[in-house]
Design an enzyme around this catalytic site. Structure first.
Site, short mmCIF file in Angstrom:
data_model
loop_
_atom_site.label_atom_id
_atom_site.label_comp_id
_atom_site.label_asym_id
_atom_site.label_seq_id
_atom_site.Cartn_x
_atom_site.Cartn_y
_atom_site.Cartn_z
CG ASN A 161 -2.06 0.89 1.23
OD1 ASN A 161 -2.68 1.12 2.25
ND2 ASN A 161 -2.41 1.44 0.08
CG ASN B 267 -8.24 8.01 -0.82
OD1 ASN B 267 -7.42 7.41 -0.15
ND2 ASN B 267 -9.48 8.24 -0.42
CB CYS C 27 -4.24 5.64 5.64
SG CYS C 27 -3.45 4.29 4.74
N GLY C 28 -4.11 3.25 8.16
CA GLY C 28 -3.23 2.52 9.05
C GLY C 28 -1.85 2.28 8.47
CG ASN D 298 -11.09 4.38 7.31
OD1 ASN D 298 -11.13 3.66 8.30
ND2 ASN D 298 -10.16 4.23 6.40
CG HIS E 45 -13.22 -0.50 6.96
ND1 HIS E 45 -12.25 -0.75 6.02
CD2 HIS E 45 -12.76 0.51 7.73
CE1 HIS E 45 -11.23 0.07 6.22
NE2 HIS E 45 -11.52 0.86 7.24
CG ASN F 195 -12.19 1.79 2.93
OD1 ASN F 195 -11.40 2.11 2.06
ND2 ASN F 195 -12.52 2.61 3.93
CD GLU G 229 -6.91 1.01 0.87
OE1 GLU G 229 -7.09 2.13 1.39
OE2 GLU G 229 -5.81 0.45 0.78
NE ARG G 230 -13.69 6.38 2.03
CZ ARG G 230 -13.88 7.08 3.15
NH1 ARG G 230 -15.09 7.51 3.48
NH2 ARG G 230 -12.87 7.34 3.95
CB CYS H 101 -6.69 -1.80 3.60
SG CYS H 101 -7.72 -0.51 4.35
N GLY H 102 -4.54 -1.12 6.33
CA GLY H 102 -4.39 -1.27 7.77
C GLY H 102 -5.70 -1.13 8.52
CB THR H 103 -8.41 1.42 8.53
OG1 THR H 103 -8.51 1.55 7.11
CG2 THR H 103 -7.61 2.59 9.09
N GLY H 104 -8.57 -1.56 7.26
CA GLY H 104 -9.38 -2.69 6.82
C GLY H 104 -9.04 -3.96 7.58
#
Length: 277
Positions: free
Chosen positions: A11, A63, A72-73, A160, A162, A193, A211-212, A220-223
């Site tokens: 990423n 983005n 963003c993680g 954010n 998901h 996302n 990812e959105r 994707c860290g937050t994902g």
């Protein structure tokens, strides 16, 4: 315009800091140009590192499509590494000011470039995600209508939004087909996302992500954090899980169902000079 490119498990991000970041007039169009993989540097997003009166640095993420992300993680781990190795911070515990709140990072191994991030508490109710429906209701294993077919998933926000859907095989899941449809589903007023997750055992899952604002990415860290929360809420895994992504592995921990912690690598790719005209 001096920039540095970083990657967190594939990423990837273009970083601007100091006076360069402060001088950017239109970060949205600049992100589209710099992130273009044919005519630009190539990245999933542009990261501006700016002064903050709340934390060690303000992290602003645009983005590749020119939209702004709350958090963003993967970028957070890269920011921590950048701040320390560039001498912009004299400690390995670095706080980040984001649209999702203050994020705290800890470089646990400089040799291995491992960074642990306190991602905060997941938001689990529709009003906080945000998602349509009763504001105080959780959306766990709920159906969404997609072209006449019901897709079940769990909605979680890590600052954010998901939507985590469980699949039999993540590798063959229709990420490119369903991802953009679910991203813009009317149930999500700020879009979302989308994670496609295969449970391997009670401590390991395989995840692919749409990812959105960026499309399919390697990680994707937050994902990954949202996925761990969804796994626990659906009784799929315990609170400590390894999330295997296209770009590598992230260790996600959700002790006591409070703050979620993410540990993974970050790496500098190269530096360069972007023409300003």
């Amino acid at each position: 315009m001096q920039f540095t490119k970083y990657t967190g498990l594939g990423n990837d991000f273009v970083f601007l800091d100091g006076q360069t970041a402060l001088s950017v007039q239109d970060p949205f169009s600049l992100a589209v140009k710099m992130c273009d993989r044919r005519f630009g540097v190539g990245a999933d997003g542009l990261v501006l590192l700016l002064p903050s009166d709340k934390a060690d640095v303000r992290m602003r993420i645009i983005n590749s499509d020119g939209s702004e992300a709350e958090m963003c993680g993967n970028a957070s781990r890269c920011v921590a590494l950048h701040m320390f190795t560039r001498g912009l911070a004299d400690k390995k515990q670095i706080s980040l000011d984001t649209l999702a709140g203050i994020i705290r990072t800890d470089i646990t191994s400089l040799d291995k470039k491992l960074v642990r991030v306190d991602m905060g508490q997941p938001r689990l109710t529709r009003g906080l995600i945000p998602m349509t429906g009763a504001a105080d209701e959780r959306a766990v294993n709920v159906p969404l209508d997609v072209n006449g077919t019901q897709i079940f998933g769990t909605a979680v926000s890590m600052g954010n939004p998901h939507f985590v859907t469980f699949v039999e095989n993540a590798q063959t899941a229709p990420v490119a087909a369903l991802g953009p449809v679910l991203e813009k589903h009317p149930a999500f007023p700020r879009k979302t996302n989308v994670e496609f997750v295969q449970v391997l055992d009670d401590k390991t899952v395989r995840m692919r992500v749409w990812e959105r604002g960026a499309g399919i990415t390697s990680a994707c860290g937050t994902g990954a954090c949202a996925t761990a929360a969804a796994c626990v809420l659906n009784g799929k895994t315990g609170p400590r899980v390894t999330v295997k992504l296209d770009g590598g592995d992230l260790l996600i921990e959700w002790p006591e169902h409070k703050n979620i912690f993410m540990t993974g690598t970050a790496r500098e790719v190269f530096t360069g000079d972007w023409p300003e005209n």
